[in-house]
Design an enzyme around this catalytic site. Structure first.
Site, PDB file in Angstrom:
ATOM      1  CB  SER A   9      -0.894   0.008   1.244  1.00 35.38           C
ATOM      2  OG  SER A   9      -1.354   1.325   1.462  1.00 35.38           O
ATOM      3  CG  HIS A  34      -3.769  -1.318  -1.908  1.00 38.26           C
ATOM      4  ND1 HIS A  34      -4.916  -2.025  -2.222  1.00 38.26           N
ATOM      5  CD2 HIS A  34      -4.111  -0.511  -0.883  1.00 38.26           C
ATOM      6  CE1 HIS A  34      -5.899  -1.668  -1.413  1.00 38.26           C
ATOM      7  NE2 HIS A  34      -5.447  -0.737  -0.595  1.00 38.26           N
ATOM      8  CG  ASP A  36      -4.912   2.639   0.669  1.00 41.12           C
ATOM      9  OD1 ASP A  36      -5.904   1.891   0.552  1.00 41.12           O
ATOM     10  OD2 ASP A  36      -3.813   2.259   1.110  1.00 41.12           O
ATOM     11  CG  MET A  38      -7.964   7.378   2.202  1.00 46.22           C
ATOM     12  SD  MET A  38      -7.081   7.316   3.761  1.00 46.22           S
ATOM     13  CE  MET A  38      -6.505   5.608   3.724  1.00 46.22           C
ATOM     14  CG  HIS A  68      -9.042   0.554  -0.895  1.00 39.27           C
ATOM     15  ND1 HIS A  68      -8.521   0.268   0.353  1.00 39.27           N
ATOM     16  CD2 HIS A  68     -10.396   0.532  -0.742  1.00 39.27           C
ATOM     17  CE1 HIS A  68      -9.498   0.093   1.218  1.00 39.27           C
ATOM     18  NE2 HIS A  68     -10.640   0.254   0.587  1.00 39.27           N
ATOM     19  CG  MET A  70     -11.205   3.653   1.516  1.00 39.92           C
ATOM     20  SD  MET A  70      -9.698   3.508   2.476  1.00 39.92           S
ATOM     21  CE  MET A  70      -8.483   3.620   1.166  1.00 39.92           C
ATOM     22  CG  MET A 139     -11.893  -2.646   4.484  1.00 41.62           C
ATOM     23  SD  MET A 139     -10.367  -2.153   3.664  1.00 41.62           S
ATOM     24  CE  MET A 139      -9.562  -1.165   4.921  1.00 41.62           C
ATOM     25  CG  ASP A 177      -6.299  -2.709   2.743  1.00 43.18           C
ATOM     26  OD1 ASP A 177      -5.197  -2.515   3.302  1.00 43.18           O
ATOM     27  OD2 ASP A 177      -6.885  -1.841   2.068  1.00 43.18           O
TER      28      ASP A 177
HETATM   29  C1  DX5 Z   1      -6.488   1.663   5.244  1.00 40.19           C
HETATM   30  C2  DX5 Z   1      -5.937   1.319   3.883  1.00 40.19           C
HETATM   31  C3  DX5 Z   1      -4.857   0.302   3.884  1.00 40.19           C
HETATM   32  C4  DX5 Z   1      -3.645   0.693   4.666  1.00 40.19           C
HETATM   33  C5  DX5 Z   1      -2.843  -0.514   4.976  1.00 40.19           C
HETATM   34  O1  DX5 Z   1      -7.587   2.495   5.083  1.00 40.19           O
HETATM   35  O2  DX5 Z   1      -6.977   0.820   3.066  1.00 40.19           O
HETATM   36  O3  DX5 Z   1      -4.506  -0.045   2.558  1.00 40.19           O
HETATM   37  O4  DX5 Z   1      -2.827   1.600   3.998  1.00 40.19           O
HETATM   38  O5  DX5 Z   1      -1.751  -0.113   5.727  1.00 40.19           O
HETATM   39  P1  DX5 Z   1      -1.183  -1.054   6.863  1.00 40.19           P
HETATM   40  O6  DX5 Z   1      -0.653  -2.277   6.182  1.00 40.19           O
HETATM   41  O7  DX5 Z   1      -0.111  -0.239   7.492  1.00 40.19           O
HETATM   42  O8  DX5 Z   1      -2.308  -1.364   7.795  1.00 40.19           O
HETATM   43 ZN    ZN Z   2      -6.390   0.010   1.121  1.00 39.63          ZN
END
Ligand code: DX5
Ligand code: ZN
Length: 224
Positions: A9, A34, A36, A38, A68, A70, A139, A177
């Site tokens: 990630s 990956h 993320d 947000m 991903h 969010m 998750m 994840d």
């Molecule tokens: C959380 C993300 C994850 C996160 C994982 O909202 O979706 O992808 O970055 O990071 P670690 O492996 O540090 O939990």
């Molecule tokens: Zn993620």
């Protein structure tokens, strides 16, 4: 079951050197990246948009980019990320008004479609959506931040999800994840996951190759 995939990630990477970090982690043995996304609305944090995905492609990243989302809403960003070079797009069902339509939209752009299930959400969404997804992302932390601890009760959910996938006969990745590290990845694999997102477990280490090899070596022991 597929062969095990490891997806670092980028949330825990150095954002000032994202291209380099991406190349580095792929050379170190990652299967895909990956990303993320947000929006400070669906989750209490703000990261990157499609421009950054496009910048990684322009920088020469050819590996699959697993986006991903969010965000709420999702549809506009599905199209934008597909055009920016995303390979997989995973959405949270709670964040789309018409989740079946959003999954169709992802497929219409020839991306793999994923559904992300939060720790507090049951698997009921799968009853009518399993046929429409290529990736089920469980998750194991509440979305929003890297570096959180794995929530152990999620293991039972992963097992249940594996059974549902098996029963469907469909070729769906079971991704997990949040909080994955070399101490728990074996258990997560034994519960049925075949796709592992890991941020801090990789990017906090100075040697990415060793960090990924450590995770993989646990996975080779998962069948024993
Ligand atoms: C959380 C993300 C994850 C996160 C994982 O909202 O979706 O992808 O970055 O990071 P670690 O492996 O540090 O939990
Ligand atoms: Zn993620």
């Amino acid at each position: 079951m597929h062969t095990h995939l490891i997806a670092p990630s980028l949330l825990s990477a150095d954002f000032a050197r994202l291209g380099e970090e991406s190349k580095h982690v792929l050379e170190a043995g990652a299967d895909l990246l990956h990303l993320d996304v947000m929006d400070n609305h669906y989750v209490p944090n703000l990261t990157v948009g499609p421009l950054v995905c496009k910048a990684l492609r322009d920088y020469g990243i050819n590996a699959a980019i697993d986006v991903h989302l969010m965000t709420n809403p999702v549809d506009r960003l599905i199209t934008d990320f597909a055009q920016a070079g995303a390979s997989n797009i995973t959405i949270h069902p709670e964040a789309s008004k018409h989740v079946d339509r959003s999954l169709d939209l992802i497929h219409s752009h020839h991306c793999r479609a994923g559904l992300a299930i939060n720790p507090g959400t049951t698997l009921h969404y799968l009853e009518y959506l399993l046929d429409k997804i290529d990736i089920l992302l469980i998750m194991s932390v509440n979305p929003g931040f890297g570096g959180q601890a794995f929530i152990p009760s999620v293991l039972a959910k992963i097992q249940k999800a594996r059974q549902l996938i098996q029963a469907s006969g469909r070729n769906i990745y079971l991704a997990v994840d949040g909080g994955i590290n070399k101490e728990n990845i074996k258990q997560v694999a034994q519960a049925g996951a075949d796709f592992f997102v890991a941020g801090s477990a990789i990017f906090t280490q100075s040697d990415y190759k060793k960090a990924i090899a450590d995770l993989r070596s646990e996975l080779t022991h998962a069948n024993t």
